[in-house]
Scaffold this active site. Structure first.
Site, mmCIF file in Angstrom:
data_model
loop_
_atom_site.group_PDB
_atom_site.id
_atom_site.type_symbol
_atom_site.label_atom_id
_atom_site.label_comp_id
_atom_site.label_asym_id
_atom_site.label_seq_id
_atom_site.Cartn_x
_atom_site.Cartn_y
_atom_site.Cartn_z
ATOM 1 N N ALA A 24 -17.899 20.062 -12.070
ATOM 2 C CA ALA A 24 -16.770 19.185 -12.389
ATOM 3 C C ALA A 24 -15.493 19.843 -11.902
ATOM 4 C CB ALA A 24 -16.699 18.955 -13.896
ATOM 5 N N GLU A 25 -15.037 19.435 -10.700
ATOM 6 C CA GLU A 25 -13.895 20.131 -10.101
ATOM 7 C C GLU A 25 -12.606 19.939 -10.878
ATOM 8 O OE1 GLU A 25 -16.100 18.377 -8.463
ATOM 9 O OE2 GLU A 25 -17.084 19.940 -7.274
ATOM 10 N N PHE B 265 -14.714 18.685 -1.618
ATOM 11 C CA PHE B 265 -15.097 18.615 -3.016
ATOM 12 C C PHE B 265 -13.973 19.066 -3.928
ATOM 13 C CE2 PHE B 265 -18.675 17.186 -1.235
ATOM 14 C CZ PHE B 265 -19.606 18.097 -0.754
ATOM 15 N N HIS C 76 -18.091 18.525 4.661
ATOM 16 C CA HIS C 76 -18.114 19.983 4.568
ATOM 17 C C HIS C 76 -17.218 20.680 5.579
ATOM 18 C CE1 HIS C 76 -21.784 18.779 2.469
ATOM 19 N NE2 HIS C 76 -21.707 19.925 1.830
#
Lengths: 409, 337, 365
Positions: B59-60, B86, B129
């Site tokens: 959970a960023e 992310f 990414h």
């Protein structure tokens, strides 16, 4: 035009109190008000409270006087709502949003003037009025500006009409009169253009730049002149000067200056004759004032005096200003002809070369005579070849047969 | 001097920071037991225990918000966002709180913390990414944003970031994680904010940061063979920006190319170019040119190399710097190049 | 986890209540004990003052002294219980609707309202009063509360953090993440959800399909309870219990208080667009203040002079607030560049110079 009257009653200001005293109105009948605008100050308990009106429109009536005590719920102010769409729009535009969900909202009105600018207001420079001029880089633009080159006048050779560095550099070097290679030469001595040298440089540059000059010349048999000078006991220059003055009286067009500002040829009434003298300090041109009033003898004496002063380096500005025509005896250098440079802002200069023996035709026979070359440079704006030629021919005739001058006295 | 990779340098910096300051906590996804997906936190839990280096739920926003609370309580969180894209769930926490808490409370509370974000392409990574998200952070007042291009800088910039009283977004060019240098890792206490000239030159200045710096240096080497002497400036610190070093360089050379991986439109390079243009205008012999990724979502691995600026694109830009008194034709209307 | 432990996490099926709307005592199956008379008297006084503060702030907004004021009228029991349940060294994490709780906790009323006035974003020293800045982005502060709670525990303190959220905020991702982190790290944090039925205009039925918001807790393994938020006695009992259990190492707690927002979302909201007067009337009849007053009078816990004293204190606060809010605060534009960073960057110094120049030019014109 119908108008809705909106009545605003004294609200419960949250004090649990039932009445308030009107301390002062902030608006008057006829004023325009917007929602949430403070219209009145009332006193409750120990505090004064400003009350905002919840309507937009024009104040129709104030229902309580200053000092009156009114109860909560009693009429306070009536506001006539704007009814025409345009008026409503204007009111709404001016009113702003009022409180919004998250804050005060937009303010009424907009200030559409600028406060005084910080620092000087930059005005676009003249050359950048041609802001469309494409230049390869700011450096090159600066190069042009620093060298007084109007970037708009530079012929661009770059693609897309871009002014390149070399375009600007070539304008600069042309103006300088020398190829950059020479000006940048390391193997050279540098003399500053200042003082007398600088003044002369400036003068002659200006003369050639401004005056559209033409030169006409004639070879003259000066044997008669030489005899006359011996008889009179004066120098050659004096006699020629006297002839010159006579010629200028005959041809006053050459005794002028051109006023470019007013676009006029100014014909001088008097003749102030300047003559070139080579001094230690360089070329100087003292002026014989009112030469037209002087006899040949007086002229000779004045020439002498001024020459002395010149040689001694004692000429003052008063000796060297006000000339209307110049005489230059460069023959003393041993040369015949030249294209003299007019002494700006005059309109003419008469030059005389050396007087030497030369073969000449006399009555159809070959003879050896004293011959000299006269050159007249004139400002072509003040006269044509006819006048210039006429003056020169007159001078030539007097040089050949000085006696003819008697007609002029 | 030992051959050290950037990842190892970062790990050493974290360990040294944790050793020198008990308040430092390292946490995020997979940083504890695994040591981080890039091994940047390798061995820290073993060394310092799982109270100081630990894993969090996935959970960023939670990671960053939790870090804010810990910072309020006197700790010094160094958190990891596993990959650039992310970090986006944490964007609100970063921009609305991390960046603003000092300002909101007029200095009575602050958020001294480091948010580490691996970023950039060049590793053949699949979608999400390989982003370069620096512009979102540089555009947020209250954040500092730094990015190392060498292992040595990775060490000292991370040490400086941990010591900085302000929150720092620490962007780690992942393609350089494995690049090695023979170096003794050291930090002399110098704070963040200084750029560095990596290669001096006189003909033009290449400005880059993070993964673009080695590419710029390669381009400079190739240009030297053609007789063009390029100066390469490594920004290192995007915010605060080192105007002094950049201005001095471009005023010296008169020409400037800015290189970035991120999409060019509205990117950080635009800020650099604008600053250079404003401050060095009168010294410029050519337009300031940006070489950047295209304005597209980051492409698939198989097309990555067409997208990222390489030496060719950089040198093409250098060719457009009007060396021969010939104008760059690209944007000249009415002229076909 | 054994079933009994799971059951333990669940809230009471019916919101906990100790006092009926008419002030009479009711049985409490959940087994909470009634707070002492002293506690109830203290709560009463704070509620009277709190309500007065709220109505005064509302009036000030109408007079243009505040940019916006989100009222907590009707939620006095929740607000005061939140303040009274905490020790001085505990922390409170409020939203923009919790000014009443701040004042009850002892934060200066004007400093409380600084943000809402359009003054600097926060007016009090959070570290001094142990109250976080009023949080606007919903639920984001729940994570901060969790982090701070963990920080306190790490330092060996037994302090508790109380985070206030609304029903709408429980839909935000940060609420979910906060509860999750709090449970995983066993943080001593209590989340009080003031379920006042509306998120601006969106009713609870559109916000969640959960049996009640308190049931969200079990998903994280967080002990939960639901309570009648207009019952001051129940609020004190339940919240007090949650705080003490968290303090004792019981981990985080979720308390849902069922209450009602009497006023609109803010002064600039038109509540008639989404709810009807009848509903408001119903909740006015459930007024927490009158319920407590009736109960205390009936049980001899409150005299006329007590009531007068409370009202006098309330009026004093209101008058003081009016007086202090009647002048425009003076903000120095050049202070805009302070506290962006610990030390201004060179670029900020340049910009400050620019603004200084603009201000000087304005003076002259």
């Amino acid at each position: 035009m119908t108008s809705d009257l909106q009545l605003f009653r004294l609200p419960d200001l949250g004090e649990g109190l039932t009445e308030a005293e009107v301390l002062g109105w902030r608006v008057a009948v006829g004023d325009t008000v917007q929602v949430d605008q403070i219209v009145v100050e009332v006193e409750t308990a120990k505090a004064a409270v400003e009350v905002p009106v919840p309507y937009t429109g024009t104040v129709a009536e104030l229902h309580a006087e200053v000092g009156a005590v009114i109860a909560v719920g009693q009429p306070l102010i009536s506001v006539a709502a704007a009814s025409s769409a345009a008026e409503r729009y204007r009111n709404e535009e001016r009113a702003g949003s009022g409180n919004v969900l998250v804050g005060y909202g937009t303010k009424e009105g907009r200030r559409v003037s600028r406060r005084r600018a910080v620092g000087s207001t930059p005005r676009p420079a003249g050359e950048s009025g041609a802001g469309a001029v494409r230049v390869i880089s700011p450096l090159v633009r600066k190069l042009a500006k620093d060298n007084g080159v109007d970037i708009a006048a530079v012929a661009p050779t770059g693609p897309g009409s871009v002014v390149l560095r070399r375009d600007v550099e070539s304008v600069i070097s042309r103006a300088a009169g020398s190829s950059p290679a020479m000006a940048a030469a390391a193997d050279a001595e540098r003399i500053p253009l200042k003082g007398v040298r600088g003044a002369i440089a400036e003068r002659v540059s200006r003369s050639r730049a401004e005056i559209p000059d033409a030169t006409t010349w004639v070879d003259v048999d000066a044997t008669g002149l030489m005899e006359a000078k011996s008889v009179l006991g004066v120098g050659v220059l004096s006699v020629v000067a006297r002839i010159c003055v006579a010629g200028l009286r005959r041809f006053p067009e050459l005794n002028c200056t051109v006023d470019t500002v007013r676009g006029e040829i100014v014909r001088m009434r008097g003749i102030n004759l300047g003559f070139a003298v080579q001094s230690d300090r360089g070329l100087v041109v003292p002026v014989v004032r009112d030469a037209h009033r002087l006899t040949t003898t007086e002229l000779a004496a004045e020439l002498s005096r001024l020459t002395e002063l010149a040689r001694a380096g004692s000429l003052g500005p008063e000796h060297m200003t006000g000339g209307t025509f110049t005489l230059n005896n460069y023959g003393v250098f041993g040369v015949d002809g030249s294209t003299p440079i007019i002494n700006h802002p005059e309109a003419g200069l008469l030059g005389m070369g050396r007087i030497v023996d030369k073969p000449w035709a006399v009555d159809g026979q070959l003879a050896v005579r004293k011959v000299t070359q006269l050159s007249l440079t004139f400002d072509h704006r003040v006269c044509d070849g006819g006048t210039a030629g006429g003056f020169l021919r007159f001078v030539a005739d007097c040089v050949e047969r000085p006696l003819t001058l008697l007609r002029e006295v | 001097m030992t051959a050290t990779s950037m990842a190892q340098a970062l790990c050493a910096a974290l360990g040294d920071a944790m050793r020198s300051d008990d308040r430092v906590l390292v946490f995020g996804e997979d940083v504890g037991r695994l040591g981080g997906v890039f091994r940047v936190t390798d061995g820290l839990t073993a060394q310092f225990g799982d109270q100081r280096c630990f894993d969090t739920p996935l959970a960023e926003a939670g990671i960053v918000g939790y870090a804010v609370g810990l910072a309020m309580g006197g700790f010094l969180p160094v958190v990891e966002m596993q990959f650039d894209a992310f970090a986006y769930p944490a964007f609100e926490q970063i921009t609305s709180h991390v960046a603003k808490i000092r300002n909101r409370t007029r200095g009575r509370l602050s958020a001294p913390m480091v948010i580490r974000v691996p970023y950039g392409g060049g590793i053949g990574g699949v979608e999400h990414h390989c982003d370069s998200s620096e512009a979102y952070y540089t555009h947020t007042p209250g954040l500092k944003v730094v990015t190392p291009a060498t292992a040595g800088d990775a060490y000292c910039l991370l040490r400086a970031a941990v010591a900085d009283p302000d929150p720092v977004v620490f962007l780690e060019p992942k393609k350089l994680y494995w690049s090695k240098e023979d170096i003794d890792l050291a930090w002399d206490g110098e704070p963040l904010g200084r750029a560095m000239v990596r290669r001096t030159g006189k003909d033009a200045t290449l400005i880059g940061y993070g993964p673009s710096v080695p590419v710029a240096l390669d381009a400079a080497e190739l240009a030297a063979a053609d007789g063009i002497d390029l100066e390469v400036v490594d920004l290192r610190s995007l915010v605060p920006f080192d105007d002094e070093t950049v201005t001095a360089s471009v005023r010296k050379t008169g020409r400037c190319v800015v290189v970035q991986e991120a999409a060019g439109f509205s990117g950080f390079g635009a800020e650099v170019a604008a600053r250079v243009q404003e401050r060095c205008f009168h010294s410029l012999a050519a337009p300031v040119i940006r070489v950047a990724g295209f304005d597209i979502p980051f492409p698939p691995p198989m097309l990555e190399h067409s997208h990222l600026p390489g030496v060719d694109r950089i040198l093409d830009a250098v060719d457009r710097l009007q060396f021969a008194d010939e104008p760059d034709l690209r944007y000249l209307s009415g002229v076909r190049p | 986890m054994p079933d009994s432990a799971v059951q333990d996490l669940l809230p009471s099926p019916i919101p906990v209540r100790l006092l009926a709307e008419d002030g009479t005592v009711v049985d409490c199956p959940a087994g909470y004990g009634r707070p002492s008379t002293e506690q109830l008297r203290a709560a009463y006084r704070r509620m009277v003052v709190g309500r007065r503060f709220d109505t005064q702030a509302t009036a000030l907004t109408k007079q243009g002294r505040l940019a916006v004021y989100p009222s907590s009228r009707g939620q006095e029991a929740c607000q005061i219980a939140a303040a009274l349940a905490l020790r001085a060294d505990d922390w409170l994490f409020p939203t923009y609707r919790d000014c009443m709780a701040l004042v009850a906790r002892g934060v200066d009323p004007v400093e409380t309202l600084t943000l809402l006035r359009g003054d600097w974003h926060n007016g009090y020293d959070p570290a001094a009063v142990k109250v976080a800045p009023l949080c606007t982005p919903l639920a984001t502060h729940a994570l901060h509360a969790t982090g701070l709670a963990s920080a306190m525990r790490r330092k060996g303190a037994d302090t508790v953090v109380l985070a206030l959220v609304g029903d709408g905020a429980t839909s935000e991702g940060d609420f979910h993440e906060a509860l999750n982190f709090a449970a995983v790290f066993s943080a001593p944090v209590v989340f009080l959800v003031q379920n006042n039925g509306y998120a601006i205009s969106v009713p609870l039925s559109r916000q969640s399909a959960a049996p009640s918001l308190a049931y969200k807790g079990i998903g994280y393994g967080v002990h939960s309870e639901q309570v009648d938020g207009n019952d001051p006695a129940a609020m004190l009992a339940v919240l007090g219990d949650a705080v003490e259990r968290a303090r004792g190492g019981g981990g985080p707690f979720l308390v849902e208080a069922h209450t009602y927002r009497i006023e609109a979302h803010t002064n600039a909201d038109d509540a008639s667009r989404y709810r009807d007067e009848a509903e408001v009337e119903r909740w006015l009849a459930a007024d927490p203040l009158s319920r407590l007053e009736k109960h205390l009078r009936d049980t001899g816990g409150l005299t006329d002079s007590d009531i007068e004293a409370a009202q006098a204190e309330a009026e004093g606060l209101a008058a003081d607030l009016r007086a202090r809010m009647s002048s425009e605060p003076r903000l120095d534009p050049l202070a805009l560049f302070d506290h962006v960073y610990a030390t201004p960057t060179p670029q900020l110094a340049e910009q400050q110079d620019l603004l200084a120049g603009e201000l000087k030019a304005q003076e002259g014109s």
